[in-house]
Motif scaffolding. Structure first.
Motif, mmCIF file in Angstrom:
data_model
loop_
_atom_site.group_PDB
_atom_site.id
_atom_site.type_symbol
_atom_site.label_atom_id
_atom_site.label_comp_id
_atom_site.label_asym_id
_atom_site.label_seq_id
_atom_site.Cartn_x
_atom_site.Cartn_y
_atom_site.Cartn_z
ATOM 1 N N UNK A 33 -24.942 -57.386 -47.993
ATOM 2 C CA UNK A 33 -23.776 -57.965 -48.653
ATOM 3 C C UNK A 33 -23.439 -59.336 -48.105
ATOM 4 N N UNK A 34 -22.766 -60.097 -48.929
ATOM 5 C CA UNK A 34 -22.199 -61.385 -48.507
ATOM 6 C C UNK A 34 -20.684 -61.320 -48.719
ATOM 7 N N UNK A 35 -19.976 -61.779 -47.716
ATOM 8 C CA UNK A 35 -18.520 -61.861 -47.761
ATOM 9 C C UNK A 35 -18.117 -63.266 -47.341
ATOM 10 N N UNK A 36 -16.893 -63.614 -47.626
ATOM 11 C CA UNK A 36 -16.379 -64.896 -47.161
ATOM 12 C C UNK A 36 -14.921 -64.747 -46.751
ATOM 13 N N UNK A 75 -35.194 -61.142 -44.664
ATOM 14 C CA UNK A 75 -34.213 -62.203 -44.908
ATOM 15 C C UNK A 75 -33.591 -62.043 -46.288
ATOM 16 N N UNK A 76 -32.305 -62.324 -46.349
ATOM 17 C CA UNK A 76 -31.557 -62.310 -47.600
ATOM 18 C C UNK A 76 -31.005 -63.708 -47.841
ATOM 19 N N UNK A 93 -22.936 -62.500 -43.717
ATOM 20 C CA UNK A 93 -23.820 -61.493 -44.284
ATOM 21 C C UNK A 93 -23.636 -60.198 -43.489
ATOM 22 N N UNK A 94 -23.932 -59.109 -44.155
ATOM 23 C CA UNK A 94 -23.739 -57.811 -43.528
ATOM 24 C C UNK A 94 -24.689 -56.804 -44.158
ATOM 25 N N UNK A 95 -24.935 -55.723 -43.435
ATOM 26 C CA UNK A 95 -25.809 -54.683 -43.966
ATOM 27 C C UNK A 95 -25.090 -53.346 -43.959
ATOM 28 N N UNK A 96 -25.470 -52.515 -44.919
ATOM 29 C CA UNK A 96 -24.837 -51.217 -45.077
ATOM 30 C C UNK A 96 -25.870 -50.176 -45.481
ATOM 31 N N UNK A 97 -25.596 -48.927 -45.093
ATOM 32 C CA UNK A 97 -26.457 -47.825 -45.509
ATOM 33 C C UNK A 97 -26.099 -47.342 -46.903
ATOM 34 N N UNK A 110 -23.433 -60.603 -39.454
ATOM 35 C CA UNK A 110 -23.855 -61.857 -38.861
ATOM 36 C C UNK A 110 -22.636 -62.614 -38.351
ATOM 37 N N UNK A 111 -22.880 -63.756 -37.744
ATOM 38 C CA UNK A 111 -21.804 -64.499 -37.086
ATOM 39 C C UNK A 111 -21.041 -65.418 -38.038
ATOM 40 N N UNK A 112 -21.516 -65.619 -39.248
ATOM 41 C CA UNK A 112 -20.826 -66.472 -40.193
ATOM 42 C C UNK A 112 -21.334 -67.893 -40.171
#
Length: 119
Positions: A33-36, A75-76, A93-97, A110-112
């Motif tokens: 996922x991507x967040x902001x 990589x995404x 960015x983030x990862x999820x099950x 990630x650190x942003x």
């Protein structure tokens, strides 16, 4: 571990491509996922890509942003086009099950990387 990169300063209408490189384990079966986030506001969902390459986007970025993944490189990517001043934020960015649209669904972050869109 996730490492986001590619942020920077861009003019309105311009484009940027963010990358999120994973290391330490294989993320090929994860939803990415991507967040902001901007100061004083909650982290906002931007989009995600499942391990089957199905994508979902927030309405605010639909048609302008595209998420892709290269499992061989772990990589995404987040391709951002037609950028607007309101896209200015730190992007994570983030990862999820699972397939989730909230930050709570994601275990690894990630650190942003900062994206600034100037008008």
């Amino acid at each position: 571990q996730l490492q986001a990169s590619g942020g920077g300063l861009v003019q309105v209408g311009g484009s940027l491509r963010l990358s999120c490189a994973a290391s330490g384990r294989t993320f090929n079966r994860d939803t990415m996922g991507w967040f902001r986030q901007t100061p004083g506001r909650e982290r906002e969902f931007v989009g995600l890509i499942t391990w089957r390459n199905i994508t979902y986007y927030a309405d605010s970025v639909k048609g302008r942003f595209t998420i892709s993944r290269d499992n061989a490189k772990n990589t995404v990517y987040l391709q951002m086009n037609s950028l607007k001043p309101e896209d200015t934020a730190i992007y994570y960015c983030a990862s999820s099950y699972t397939v989730g649209y909230t930050p709570q669904a994601y275990a690894y972050w990630g650190q942003g990387t900062l994206v600034t869109v100037s008008s």
